[in-house]
Design a protein around this motif. Structure first.
Motif, PDB file in Angstrom:
ATOM      1  N   VAL A  65       0.853  -1.188   0.000  1.00 21.17           N
ATOM      2  CA  VAL A  65       0.000   0.000   0.000  1.00 21.17           C
ATOM      3  C   VAL A  65       0.889   1.238   0.000  1.00 21.17           C
ATOM      4  CG1 VAL A  65      -1.750   1.318   1.295  1.00 21.17           C
ATOM      5  CG2 VAL A  65      -1.811  -1.185   1.314  1.00 21.17           C
ATOM      6  N   ALA A  66       0.454   2.271  -0.726  1.00 16.89           N
ATOM      7  CA  ALA A  66       1.103   3.585  -0.646  1.00 16.89           C
ATOM      8  C   ALA A  66       0.082   4.579  -0.116  1.00 16.89           C
ATOM      9  CB  ALA A  66       1.610   4.029  -2.012  1.00 16.89           C
ATOM     10  N   VAL A  67       0.515   5.436   0.792  1.00 13.76           N
ATOM     11  CA  VAL A  67      -0.341   6.486   1.344  1.00 13.76           C
ATOM     12  C   VAL A  67       0.326   7.824   1.092  1.00 13.76           C
ATOM     13  CG1 VAL A  67      -1.447   7.415   3.409  1.00 13.76           C
ATOM     14  CG2 VAL A  67      -1.137   4.935   3.172  1.00 13.76           C
ATOM     15  N   SER A  68      -0.433   8.779   0.570  1.00 13.51           N
ATOM     16  CA  SER A  68       0.087  10.123   0.349  1.00 13.51           C
ATOM     17  C   SER A  68      -0.507  11.063   1.384  1.00 13.51           C
ATOM     18  CB  SER A  68      -0.278  10.603  -1.057  1.00 13.51           C
ATOM     19  OG  SER A  68       0.126  11.943  -1.238  1.00 13.51           O
ATOM     20  N   ALA A  69       0.360  11.688   2.192  1.00 16.16           N
ATOM     21  CA  ALA A  69      -0.076  12.633   3.229  1.00 16.16           C
ATOM     22  C   ALA A  69       0.643  13.955   3.043  1.00 16.16           C
ATOM     23  CB  ALA A  69       0.194  12.061   4.617  1.00 16.16           C
ATOM     24  N   ILE A  70       0.856  14.329   1.792  1.00 18.13           N
ATOM     25  CA  ILE A  70       1.626  15.524   1.470  1.00 18.13           C
ATOM     26  C   ILE A  70       0.682  16.640   1.041  1.00 18.13           C
ATOM     27  CG2 ILE A  70       1.984  14.825  -0.933  1.00 18.13           C
ATOM     28  CD1 ILE A  70       4.839  15.953  -0.672  1.00 18.13           C
ATOM     29  N   HIS A  71       1.062  17.882   1.339  1.00 16.55           N
ATOM     30  CA  HIS A  71       0.227  19.025   0.949  1.00 16.55           C
ATOM     31  C   HIS A  71       0.066  19.072  -0.570  1.00 16.55           C
ATOM     32  CE1 HIS A  71      -0.430  20.952   4.784  1.00 16.55           C
ATOM     33  NE2 HIS A  71       0.844  20.842   5.091  1.00 16.55           N
ATOM     34  N   PHE A  72      -1.122  19.411  -1.011  1.00 18.66           N
ATOM     35  CA  PHE A  72      -1.415  19.424  -2.443  1.00 18.66           C
ATOM     36  C   PHE A  72      -0.608  20.484  -3.187  1.00 18.66           C
ATOM     37  CE2 PHE A  72      -5.623  18.003  -0.618  1.00 18.66           C
ATOM     38  CZ  PHE A  72      -5.418  16.666  -0.918  1.00 18.66           C
ATOM     39  N   VAL A  94      -5.078   8.433  -0.223  1.00 14.51           N
ATOM     40  CA  VAL A  94      -4.692   9.842  -0.178  1.00 14.51           C
ATOM     41  C   VAL A  94      -5.348  10.546   1.012  1.00 14.51           C
ATOM     42  CG1 VAL A  94      -4.769  12.042  -1.411  1.00 14.51           C
ATOM     43  CG2 VAL A  94      -4.422   9.910  -2.691  1.00 14.51           C
ATOM     44  N   VAL A  95      -4.533  11.289   1.760  1.00 11.04           N
ATOM     45  CA  VAL A  95      -5.078  12.181   2.783  1.00 11.04           C
ATOM     46  C   VAL A  95      -5.666  13.380   2.042  1.00 11.04           C
ATOM     47  CG1 VAL A  95      -4.552  13.673   4.744  1.00 11.04           C
ATOM     48  CG2 VAL A  95      -3.414  11.445   4.520  1.00 11.04           C
ATOM     49  N   GLY A  96      -6.992  13.436   1.996  1.00  9.91           N
ATOM     50  CA  GLY A  96      -7.671  14.449   1.212  1.00  9.91           C
ATOM     51  C   GLY A  96      -7.958  15.708   1.995  1.00  9.91           C
ATOM     52  N   GLY A  97      -8.773  16.564   1.395  1.00 10.36           N
ATOM     53  CA  GLY A  97      -9.171  17.794   2.048  1.00 10.36           C
ATOM     54  C   GLY A  97     -10.681  17.849   2.184  1.00 10.36           C
ATOM     55  N   ALA A  98     -11.160  18.824   2.953  1.00 13.73           N
ATOM     56  CA  ALA A  98     -12.602  18.957   3.183  1.00 13.73           C
ATOM     57  C   ALA A  98     -13.279  19.863   2.163  1.00 13.73           C
ATOM     58  CB  ALA A  98     -12.852  19.504   4.583  1.00 13.73           C
ATOM     59  N   ASN A 140      -6.265   1.503  -8.104  1.00 16.41           N
ATOM     60  CA  ASN A 140      -7.128   1.180  -6.970  1.00 16.41           C
ATOM     61  C   ASN A 140      -6.842   2.219  -5.882  1.00 16.41           C
ATOM     62  OD1 ASN A 140      -8.631   0.118  -4.896  1.00 16.41           O
ATOM     63  ND2 ASN A 140      -7.516  -1.817  -4.768  1.00 16.41           N
ATOM     64  N   TRP A 141      -7.659   3.268  -5.850  1.00 17.30           N
ATOM     65  CA  TRP A 141      -7.409   4.412  -4.975  1.00 17.30           C
ATOM     66  C   TRP A 141      -8.509   4.592  -3.938  1.00 17.30           C
ATOM     67  CZ3 TRP A 141     -11.208   8.144  -4.905  1.00 17.30           C
ATOM     68  CH2 TRP A 141     -12.097   8.151  -5.985  1.00 17.30           C
ATOM     69  N   THR A 142      -8.173   5.324  -2.883  1.00 18.98           N
ATOM     70  CA  THR A 142      -9.146   5.769  -1.872  1.00 18.98           C
ATOM     71  C   THR A 142      -8.708   7.147  -1.408  1.00 18.98           C
ATOM     72  OG1 THR A 142      -9.621   3.517  -1.119  1.00 18.98           O
ATOM     73  CG2 THR A 142     -10.178   5.308   0.374  1.00 18.98           C
TER      74      THR A 142
END
Length: 202
Positions: A65-72, A94-98, A140-142
């Motif tokens: 698994v890869a997780v991205s938690a970097i600022h856009f 991906v750590v998304g935004g609101a 395959n993303w979330t």
């Protein structure tokens, strides 16, 4: 599970690393300054730049698994997605935004008059990132969006999940980094939102 986390020294990233370590996973903590990564069991810091596609691809290879938690605003979604694909990583979270969450039918949070001007650019790129993922036919993303206030707090383990609508209660719309990390780790361990965006809040 072997998990690579891009942006491991940020406020969200460091909490996700800690949660995954707590659960016994093997984590590669990818950052431009890996010496700032949390020193935890099962965590290996690794220096890489999210904008260096070749270097990031090499860093991601061999992970489940890869997780991205970097600022856009300091990254390029096209480069991140290309690196995940080139590395052959099966899943990408991906750590998304609101900002892209709806507050009413057809009305996104970023479009409301009270949306803070200082966060508008970051939120706009986050919405673009989500659109790019939604149009990708292979990955395959979330994408996990936090609530409006994404803040330091407590690890309570008590929160709600939603889909594309902003979650709120009588105290407003918020989630701690610590509880967000639980929701992200849960999704990694038990996938329930493949090729979808979901949200977490109190």
């Amino acid at each position: 599970m072997k998990i690579a986390l891009i942006g491991a020294t940020g406020r969200a990233g460091s909490q996700i690393v800690a949660e995954l370590s707590r659960r016994g996973h093997t984590v590669t903590a990818i950052a431009r300054n890996p010496e700032k990564a949390p020193v935890l069991a099962g965590v290996t810091p690794l220096k890489a730049d999210a904008n260096d596609a070749a270097g990031l691809t090499a860093a991601l290879k061999g992970h489940d698994v890869a997780v991205s938690a970097i600022h856009f605003l300091v990254s390029d979604p096209h480069k991140l997605i290309a690196a995940v694909k080139a590395a052959g990583v099966p899943r990408y979270l991906v750590v998304g935004g609101a900002g892209s969450l709806e507050v009413a039918p057809g009305l996104k949070l970023i479009e409301t008059p009270g949306f803070p001007a200082e966060y508008r650019a970051e939120a706009a790129v986050g919405g673009l990132f989500l659109d790019i993922l939604r149009h990708d036919k292979e990955l395959n993303w979330t994408f996990l969006s936090p609530s409006a206030l994404f803040i330091p707090g407590e690890r309570t383990g008590t929160f709600r999940l939603g889909s594309d609508q902003l979650l709120a209660n009588d105290k407003g719309s918020s989630i701690s980094f610590e509880d967000y990390a639980i929701a992200m780790a849960d999704e990694i361990e038990t996938p329930a939102h493949a090729r979808k965006r979901f949200t977490v809040g109190y």
